[in-house]
Design a protein around this motif. Sequence first.
Motif, PDB file in Angstrom:
ATOM      1  N   GLY A   1       0.852  -1.218  -0.049  1.00 37.21           N
ATOM      2  CA  GLY A   1      -0.057   0.148  -0.071  1.00 37.21           C
ATOM      3  C   GLY A   1       0.882   1.113  -0.057  1.00 37.21           C
ATOM      4  N   LEU A   2       2.142   1.109  -0.085  1.00 39.08           N
ATOM      5  CA  LEU A   2       3.025   2.566  -0.262  1.00 39.08           C
ATOM      6  C   LEU A   2       2.373   3.297  -1.473  1.00 39.08           C
ATOM      7  CD1 LEU A   2       5.444   3.603   0.694  1.00 39.08           C
ATOM      8  CD2 LEU A   2       6.766   2.917  -1.204  1.00 39.08           C
ATOM      9  N   ASP A   3       2.329   4.763  -1.254  1.00 41.28           N
ATOM     10  CA  ASP A   3       1.766   5.753  -1.689  1.00 41.28           C
ATOM     11  C   ASP A   3       2.975   6.303  -2.754  1.00 41.28           C
ATOM     12  OD1 ASP A   3      -1.104   5.882  -0.920  1.00 41.28           O
ATOM     13  OD2 ASP A   3       0.361   6.253   0.913  1.00 41.28           O
ATOM     14  N   ILE A   4       4.048   6.640  -2.495  1.00 45.86           N
ATOM     15  CA  ILE A   4       5.071   7.418  -2.965  1.00 45.86           C
ATOM     16  C   ILE A   4       6.588   6.740  -2.762  1.00 45.86           C
ATOM     17  CG2 ILE A   4       6.341   9.661  -3.231  1.00 45.86           C
ATOM     18  CD1 ILE A   4       3.760  10.836  -1.772  1.00 45.86           C
ATOM     19  N   ILE A   5       7.266   6.346  -3.878  1.00 49.33           N
ATOM     20  CA  ILE A   5       8.654   5.826  -3.758  1.00 49.33           C
ATOM     21  C   ILE A   5       9.397   7.200  -4.018  1.00 49.33           C
ATOM     22  CG2 ILE A   5      10.184   4.537  -4.961  1.00 49.33           C
ATOM     23  CD1 ILE A   5       8.118   2.520  -6.043  1.00 49.33           C
ATOM     24  N   GLY A   6      10.286   7.396  -2.894  1.00 51.19           N
ATOM     25  CA  GLY A   6      10.801   8.575  -2.645  1.00 51.19           C
ATOM     26  C   GLY A   6      12.302   8.566  -3.068  1.00 51.19           C
ATOM     27  N   HIS A   7      12.725   7.541  -3.845  1.00 52.43           N
ATOM     28  CA  HIS A   7      14.331   7.524  -4.322  1.00 52.43           C
ATOM     29  C   HIS A   7      14.030   6.594  -5.533  1.00 52.43           C
ATOM     30  CE1 HIS A   7      16.334   9.883  -1.579  1.00 52.43           C
ATOM     31  NE2 HIS A   7      16.011   9.328  -0.706  1.00 52.43           N
ATOM     32  N   SER A   8      15.124   6.477  -6.376  1.00 56.71           N
ATOM     33  CA  SER A   8      15.091   5.474  -7.641  1.00 56.71           C
ATOM     34  C   SER A   8      15.190   4.130  -7.119  1.00 56.71           C
ATOM     35  CB  SER A   8      16.197   5.883  -8.432  1.00 56.71           C
ATOM     36  OG  SER A   8      15.819   7.106  -9.355  1.00 56.71           O
ATOM     37  N   ILE A   9      14.617   3.188  -7.671  1.00 57.04           N
ATOM     38  CA  ILE A   9      15.463   1.949  -7.484  1.00 57.04           C
ATOM     39  C   ILE A   9      16.746   1.760  -8.419  1.00 57.04           C
ATOM     40  CG2 ILE A   9      14.762  -0.405  -8.133  1.00 57.04           C
ATOM     41  CD1 ILE A   9      11.695   0.626  -8.243  1.00 57.04           C
ATOM     42  N   ARG A  10      17.611   1.109  -7.526  1.00 50.57           N
ATOM     43  CA  ARG A  10      19.022   1.193  -7.961  1.00 50.57           C
ATOM     44  C   ARG A  10      19.811  -0.134  -8.495  1.00 50.57           C
ATOM     45  NH1 ARG A  10      19.999   5.832  -3.890  1.00 50.57           N
ATOM     46  NH2 ARG A  10      17.921   5.186  -3.188  1.00 50.57           N
ATOM     47  N   ASP A  11      19.136  -1.191  -7.867  1.00 44.72           N
ATOM     48  CA  ASP A  11      19.814  -2.420  -7.866  1.00 44.72           C
ATOM     49  C   ASP A  11      19.517  -3.264  -9.212  1.00 44.72           C
ATOM     50  OD1 ASP A  11      17.291  -2.977  -6.802  1.00 44.72           O
ATOM     51  OD2 ASP A  11      18.164  -4.847  -6.056  1.00 44.72           O
ATOM     52  N   LYS A  12      18.253  -3.066  -9.519  1.00 40.75           N
ATOM     53  CA  LYS A  12      17.892  -3.999 -10.792  1.00 40.75           C
ATOM     54  C   LYS A  12      16.907  -3.045 -11.650  1.00 40.75           C
ATOM     55  CE  LYS A  12      18.129  -8.350  -8.164  1.00 40.75           C
ATOM     56  NZ  LYS A  12      17.403  -9.358  -7.833  1.00 40.75           N
ATOM     57  N   VAL A  13      16.988  -3.602 -12.992  1.00 41.73           N
ATOM     58  CA  VAL A  13      15.881  -2.915 -13.830  1.00 41.73           C
ATOM     59  C   VAL A  13      14.351  -3.318 -13.467  1.00 41.73           C
ATOM     60  CG1 VAL A  13      15.096  -2.927 -16.217  1.00 41.73           C
ATOM     61  CG2 VAL A  13      17.349  -3.174 -15.841  1.00 41.73           C
ATOM     62  N   VAL A  14      13.540  -2.246 -13.306  1.00 41.34           N
ATOM     63  CA  VAL A  14      12.254  -2.545 -12.768  1.00 41.34           C
ATOM     64  C   VAL A  14      11.626  -3.508 -13.753  1.00 41.34           C
ATOM     65  CG1 VAL A  14      11.963  -0.466 -11.626  1.00 41.34           C
ATOM     66  CG2 VAL A  14      11.426  -0.494 -13.978  1.00 41.34           C
TER      67      VAL A  14
END
Length: 450
Positions: A247-260
């Motif tokens: 239920g998270l609303d906002i991802i506050g930084h980049s995802i940086r370990d793998k490709v989404v």
Amino acid sequence: MIKGLVTAVCAGILLTACHNKDNNKVLLKHVTLIDGNGGMPVPMTDILIQGDTIAAIGAGLEEGDATVLDLGGKTIMPALISAHVHVGTLKDTTTKPENYTRTNILAQLHKYEDYGIGNILVMGTDRPMLFESGLRDSSEKGLMPGARLHTAGYGFGAVDGAPPLSFAMDKVFRPATPEQVVPEMDSVAKLSPTVVKMWVDDFNGKYAQKLSPDIYRKIIEEAHKRKLRVASHLYYLSDAKQLVADGLDIIGHSIRDKVVDDTLLAAMKEKGVVYIPTLSLDEFAYIYARKPEWINDPFFKKSLEPGVYEMITSQAYQDKLKNAPDYPVKVAAFEMALRNLEKISSAGILVALGTDSGAMPLRAQGFSEHLELELMVQAGLTPLQAITVATRNAAKVLKIDQQYGTLEKGKVADFIILGSNPEVNIKNTRTIEAVYKAGKEVSKGPLAKN
């Protein structure tokens, strides 16, 4: 008789000037308008401002009692909105609790304003003084000079984990059990924050544990009970997937370990999860191992706290970064962040501007936001898409888009006058000639103060 005529004429001029001031109407003629909605710039149009509001937009406007400014084709765009910053704890080359004073906060709000940033969201590192003094309320309502300050209050982190206490994070709640979350969330809710912030990260193995799923699920649950949204600091794709599912609303930084992957993209889109990439944070993490092309740019140098330029340009500092074991990891994280932003934006997920500026001396307040625009374009967005991310989209995240974020009739007149068009080159957002807040010129840009 001639003397009397001159006196009458002067009195008439003075009366007209006073009349214009009382009516507080300004007519900007012949502007190139970037309105923040993503469309192509509109050349040679006019904007009528009455009080703090945009009264009309269109070619050939006339208003007899307005002060007229002919801009000769110069570009106007909305003031930027940064949805992830920190203020008050940074001073000189330190980040400490004792730096958090009214004077320091106001100075930093002024700095953001000089750089064309009209609203900021402080992500979880504010301190009691801000609320007890009324400073937050006054700033958010535009009653104080500088950028308007919005807050996430006191964030939630892990016991003996992130965020680092050394970054003046001693007011962050660190619940050891889900039961502790309830009274702590009550304390945050009393502050009427824009969002609730939490940290779910081990800082590349620096900490033995992250905020556990049972605790962060409780944070999300209790925040949502109080009709508050939750933003999370994160790094790993696996955490992003679980947080979005919970239920998270906002991802506050980049995802940086793998490709989404497509699974996460579909979940984010379905649930309306916002993405704030903070690309500049990841470039700052390694870029000073060399001298970036903007290192001697006055627009950059003016944004730095005293002593920071000398620190980051020293050979010893550069060598330390370059020879650090995690240097390749930081470079790879930045490159992954660029790649993931392009995928997330292309998937139609709402992306908003945020930088983490002010969290530490390397992340320069004001300059970071303009660098972020450049990096978003480097990632694959068009200049106009990047501007929309930094204006309309960020206003939506702060839930202030009925007043700010785009230049339209009826909205607050927050805008920047630029010497060159950023649609041609995104770096032209740095050619600031004037900053307007609520219909009044409040700055001529950071370099005018030299």
